[in-house]
Design a protein around this motif. Structure first.
Motif, PDB file in Angstrom:
ATOM      1  N   PHE A 101      52.615  42.714  49.128  1.00 45.94           N
ATOM      2  CA  PHE A 101      53.053  42.135  50.399  1.00 45.94           C
ATOM      3  C   PHE A 101      52.214  40.900  50.740  1.00 45.94           C
ATOM      4  CE2 PHE A 101      52.760  41.653  54.991  1.00 45.94           C
ATOM      5  CZ  PHE A 101      54.102  41.608  55.340  1.00 45.94           C
ATOM      6  N   THR A 102      50.909  41.036  50.639  1.00 41.83           N
ATOM      7  CA  THR A 102      50.011  39.925  50.964  1.00 41.83           C
ATOM      8  C   THR A 102      50.281  38.715  50.077  1.00 41.83           C
ATOM      9  OG1 THR A 102      48.317  41.493  51.665  1.00 41.83           O
ATOM     10  CG2 THR A 102      47.586  39.262  51.172  1.00 41.83           C
ATOM     11  N   GLU A 103      50.504  38.969  48.787  1.00 46.14           N
ATOM     12  CA  GLU A 103      50.709  37.875  47.837  1.00 46.14           C
ATOM     13  C   GLU A 103      52.067  37.193  47.993  1.00 46.14           C
ATOM     14  OE1 GLU A 103      50.911  37.088  43.014  1.00 46.14           O
ATOM     15  OE2 GLU A 103      50.059  38.964  43.757  1.00 46.14           O
ATOM     16  N   TYR A 104      53.122  37.978  48.174  1.00 49.84           N
ATOM     17  CA  TYR A 104      54.470  37.419  48.103  1.00 49.84           C
ATOM     18  C   TYR A 104      55.131  37.128  49.447  1.00 49.84           C
ATOM     19  CZ  TYR A 104      54.357  38.449  43.133  1.00 49.84           C
ATOM     20  OH  TYR A 104      54.035  38.472  41.811  1.00 49.84           O
ATOM     21  N   SER A 105      54.681  37.759  50.523  1.00 46.31           N
ATOM     22  CA  SER A 105      55.414  37.620  51.784  1.00 46.31           C
ATOM     23  C   SER A 105      55.494  36.183  52.321  1.00 46.31           C
ATOM     24  CB  SER A 105      54.869  38.565  52.853  1.00 46.31           C
ATOM     25  OG  SER A 105      53.549  38.265  53.182  1.00 46.31           O
ATOM     26  N   LYS A 123      53.230  51.466  43.271  1.00 49.65           N
ATOM     27  CA  LYS A 123      53.321  52.237  44.513  1.00 49.65           C
ATOM     28  C   LYS A 123      52.009  52.162  45.295  1.00 49.65           C
ATOM     29  CE  LYS A 123      56.340  55.048  46.444  1.00 49.65           C
ATOM     30  NZ  LYS A 123      57.655  54.597  46.785  1.00 49.65           N
ATOM     31  N   ASN A 124      50.882  52.166  44.599  1.00 47.56           N
ATOM     32  CA  ASN A 124      49.572  52.103  45.246  1.00 47.56           C
ATOM     33  C   ASN A 124      49.155  50.673  45.544  1.00 47.56           C
ATOM     34  OD1 ASN A 124      49.448  54.875  44.914  1.00 47.56           O
ATOM     35  ND2 ASN A 124      48.398  54.717  42.948  1.00 47.56           N
ATOM     36  N   ASN A 125      49.965  49.725  45.173  1.00 45.70           N
ATOM     37  CA  ASN A 125      49.598  48.317  45.246  1.00 45.70           C
ATOM     38  C   ASN A 125      50.531  47.514  46.155  1.00 45.70           C
ATOM     39  OD1 ASN A 125      47.823  46.352  44.417  1.00 45.70           O
ATOM     40  ND2 ASN A 125      48.906  45.911  42.521  1.00 45.70           N
ATOM     41  N   ILE A 126      51.355  48.177  46.939  1.00 45.11           N
ATOM     42  CA  ILE A 126      52.366  47.489  47.752  1.00 45.11           C
ATOM     43  C   ILE A 126      51.728  46.542  48.760  1.00 45.11           C
ATOM     44  CG2 ILE A 126      54.182  47.827  49.485  1.00 45.11           C
ATOM     45  CD1 ILE A 126      55.108  50.227  47.868  1.00 45.11           C
ATOM     46  N   GLU A 127      50.606  46.934  49.320  1.00 49.40           N
ATOM     47  CA  GLU A 127      49.950  46.074  50.307  1.00 49.40           C
ATOM     48  C   GLU A 127      49.537  44.738  49.694  1.00 49.40           C
ATOM     49  OE1 GLU A 127      46.393  46.206  53.615  1.00 49.40           O
ATOM     50  OE2 GLU A 127      46.868  47.997  52.485  1.00 49.40           O
ATOM     51  N   SER A 128      48.982  44.775  48.500  1.00 50.64           N
ATOM     52  CA  SER A 128      48.588  43.510  47.863  1.00 50.64           C
ATOM     53  C   SER A 128      49.817  42.699  47.453  1.00 50.64           C
ATOM     54  CB  SER A 128      47.666  43.755  46.668  1.00 50.64           C
ATOM     55  OG  SER A 128      48.327  44.493  45.684  1.00 50.64           O
TER      56      SER A 128
END
Length: 184
Positions: A14-18, A7-12
């Protein structure tokens, strides 16, 4: 080493997988805009997943691709429900005439003015946070990651806000769309 809560890591995430996820989605749908919408939906679903459910996700990439696959299937199911040669063509004609056409016919000018007035009104009805992210991405062309960096707001939160704004605007403009189609 202790695993970071997702939950606290969604931004990373997103950056990695998007980028890879978007490539996969683009290979399944023809429109870049549709692919972006599906990608946004995937991360929206990740953001709204409960902490208990998130703790059970062992392989984030597998989960993301599964959600993407399901979202693509839902996208194609919805496409089949609407005859593409009629409603989409009319919608495209209206959009071309209003926003891309060089036609300065009085009825086109009046219609264009009406649509912009309705858009201004609809945007004013949105919560300020949703309106801001919608305007920054759509009118200013900023990427969600850019906005996140500038504001310090997480990517997941921004995606969620934009999702709600788009959902509201689509619903809000449905009546205007129906009125425009019935005039033809």
């Amino acid at each position: 080493m202790e695993k970071k809560p997702l939950k606290n890591n969604i931004e990373s995430v997103f950056t990695e997988y998007s980028p890879r996820l978007l490539g996969y989605i683009r290979s399944q749908v023809s429109s870049h805009e549709d692919a972006e919408d599906i990608l946004q939906d995937v991360f929206y679903q990740l953001a709204r997943t409960s902490d208990d459910d998130l703790s059970e996700i062992e392989r984030v990439s597998s989960w993301l691709y599964k959600v993407a696959r399901n979202s693509i299937l839902n996208f194609w199911r919805k496409k089949k429900e609407v005859p593409m040669d009629t409603e989409d063509a009319v919608c495209e004609d209206i959009a071309q005439t209003l926003f891309c056409g060089r036609q300065d016919a009085p009825d086109t000018v009046l219609l264009r003015k009406l649509v912009w007035q309705e858009l201004d009104l609809a945007l004013s009805e949105l919560p300020p946070e949703q309106c801001e992210v919608f305007c920054l991405t759509v009118f200013d062309g900023m990427a969600i990651k850019e906005i996140s960096s500038a504001t310090g707001i997480s990517v997941a939160t921004l995606l969620s806000r934009k999702h709600y704004a788009v959902k509201y605007l689509r619903k809000r403009f449905h009546n205007l769309y129906d009125a425009l189609i019935s005039q033809d």
